[in-house]
Design a protein around this motif. Structure first.
Motif, short mmCIF file in Angstrom:
data_model
loop_
_atom_site.label_atom_id
_atom_site.label_comp_id
_atom_site.label_asym_id
_atom_site.label_seq_id
_atom_site.Cartn_x
_atom_site.Cartn_y
_atom_site.Cartn_z
N CYS A 1 -8.45 -30.11 -20.40
CA CYS A 1 -7.39 -30.87 -19.97
C CYS A 1 -7.01 -30.69 -18.38
CB CYS A 1 -6.05 -30.34 -20.38
SG CYS A 1 -4.68 -31.20 -19.68
N CYS B 1 -3.78 -28.82 -17.25
CA CYS B 1 -3.30 -27.40 -17.58
C CYS B 1 -4.50 -26.64 -17.97
CB CYS B 1 -2.45 -27.23 -18.78
SG CYS B 1 -3.24 -27.62 -20.29
N CYS C 1 -4.53 -32.92 -25.25
CA CYS C 1 -4.38 -31.77 -25.10
C CYS C 1 -3.00 -31.47 -26.07
CB CYS C 1 -3.92 -31.51 -23.45
SG CYS C 1 -3.28 -30.12 -23.03
N CYS D 1 -0.14 -31.35 -23.23
CA CYS D 1 0.31 -32.37 -22.29
C CYS D 1 0.31 -33.60 -23.01
CB CYS D 1 -0.79 -32.11 -21.32
SG CYS D 1 -0.90 -30.92 -20.44
ZN LIG Z 1 -2.94 -29.85 -20.87
#
Ligand SMILES: [Zn+2]
Length: 416
Positions: free
Chosen positions: A46, A49, A86, A89
């Motif tokens: 991702c 993150c 993700c 997210c």
């Molecule tokens: Zn993420």
């Protein structure tokens, strides 16, 4: 050697980058388009993150990143902006090895831009790379944020200097904290008040227990908060500030004498006097022989100003002495200043007596004025290069990049 191998070497690509095609758009500045992709993996990271996630889709299709120029050509990388699913997210553009998340520039290009913005200024960097000022600014913010996430500047500090720095006309200030051990700026924020210093101690948390020395000017908004939040720390008065007070006192004497001469009708003498201001403020050892001669002539022309200058220079010398000698010399100086018949210096002697324990702590622990002085000078240079800052956060970003040691290496220096 295959063309793609040459390209990879010229562009400084890592092993993670695969070249899949090349094209040139001709023009006065040709554009070298390099189609790339990341090494194929079962899952992607991702971009936001960093978590691993399964592939989601190809996002909005092809994306472009400006890369370091090659000869006359600007270089652009083109790749499909794949997304990962993700868990934290949601569907997010995957991290790519050549660029930071959410940037239209490659890492290497961005590092160059920020390097130039620090060494020179943002406007010059924008012209040099043919991008907007805002793009340069965004790159600086992105790099500073990334670096601050990576390093903890507040860890293990034992001696700090707290100071204020002007960023704009009309009483707009930042509070800047430096580490005496490294000379680096470790924290900066808008404002100069008890609340601002409180914010610093909030960030410091438990680590305030490890704080042994705090140097500052005499300001109550700093001392009061330190006394509460770091009760074990010894508060030292930075001798840099004491010398600053002496320079101010000298300036008052000079101005009084200038006014007196002017009112007495000695216009020529008064005019010559006005030009003295910057000469008197400067450190004696930095003056050229001709400039020293001007000040030496004051011994006859204007004894009061000459005496004030001597008092200022003497104080500087005292702060360079070993502690015992400095203590003795300071006694002599205070006696001299008190009977100098120069009101600003009589007042200064009184102030120094008030702060004497803090001044002696500075001398004893050898927390010299070096870092406050050099950081103030460098921060002044950053402000001058940028021709002032309207946005305090932009100023803080540049201070942190330059003075906290967060400035990027040139891309070819860390490629190896
Ligand atoms: Zn993420």
């Amino acid at each position: 050697m295959r063309v793609s191998k040459v390209l990879k070497a010229i562009c400084g690509f890592s092993r993670e980058v695969v070249v899949i095609g090349v094209g040139v758009i001709s023009g006065p500045r040709p554009v070298l388009e390099i189609h790339v992709r990341s090494k194929l993996r079962r899952r992607g990271r991702c971009g936001r993150c960093g978590q691993l996630g399964s592939w989601f889709d190809n996002g909005g299709g092809a994306r472009r990143w400006r890369h370091v120029d090659a000869g006359f050509a600007t270089v652009e990388l083109v790749a499909v902006g794949r997304r990962v699913d993700c868990t934290g997210c949601g569907p997010t553009v995957a991290a790519v090895p050549w660029a930071r998340h959410d940037s239209a520039f490659t890492r290497a290009f961005e590092d160059l831009v920020v390097h130039d913005a620090i060494v020179g200024n943002k406007a010059a960097a924008a012209v040099r790379y043919g991008i907007s000022w805002r793009a340069v600014n965004n790159a600086c913010v992105r790099l500073a944020t990334e670096a601050l996430d990576r390093v903890d500047l507040l860890d293990g500090v034992t001696a700090i200097a707290i100071d204020e720095v002007k960023y704009k006309k009309g009483q707009r200030y930042l509070t800047v904290v430096c580490d005496h051990a490294t000379g680096k700026v470790i924290w900066a924020a808008k404002g100069r008040s008890r609340a601002t210093v409180g914010q610093f101690f909030d960030a410091l948390g438990d680590r305030a227990d490890g704080l042994e020395f705090v140097t500052a000017d005499g300001a109550a908004w700093i001392r009061d908060v330190v006394a509460v939040r770091a009760p074990n720390a010894i508060v030292c008065l930075d001798t840099f500030h004491v010398i600053g007070w002496a320079i101010d006192a000298l300036d008052v004497v000079r101005r009084q004498e200038w006014n007196r001469l002017r009112q007495a009708g000695a216009a020529g003498a008064a005019k010559e006097f006005k030009g003295l201001r910057f000469l008197l403020r400067r450190n004696w050892e930095n003056l050229a022989p001709g400039q020293r001669a001007v000040i030496d002539r004051l011994a006859r022309a204007n004894r009061r100003t000459f005496r004030a200058h001597q008092l200022k220079e003497e104080l500087r010398d005292i702060f360079a002495l070993p502690p015992t000698a400095a203590r003795w010399a300071l006694d002599q100086w205070l006696a001299w200043a008190s009977r100098s018949k120069l009101a600003p210096f009589v007042r200064l002697a009184r102030t120094i007596r008030t702060y004497r324990p803090s001044i002696e702590a500075t001398l004893e622990w050898r927390l010299t004025n070096g870092i406050a002085e050099s950081n103030n000078a460098s921060i002044g240079r950053i402000r001058t290069n940028a021709r002032g800052f309207h946005d305090p956060h932009a100023f803080i970003t540049m201070i942190m990049l330059d003075r906290a040691g967060l400035n990027p290496q040139l891309p070819w220096d860390h490629a190896a």
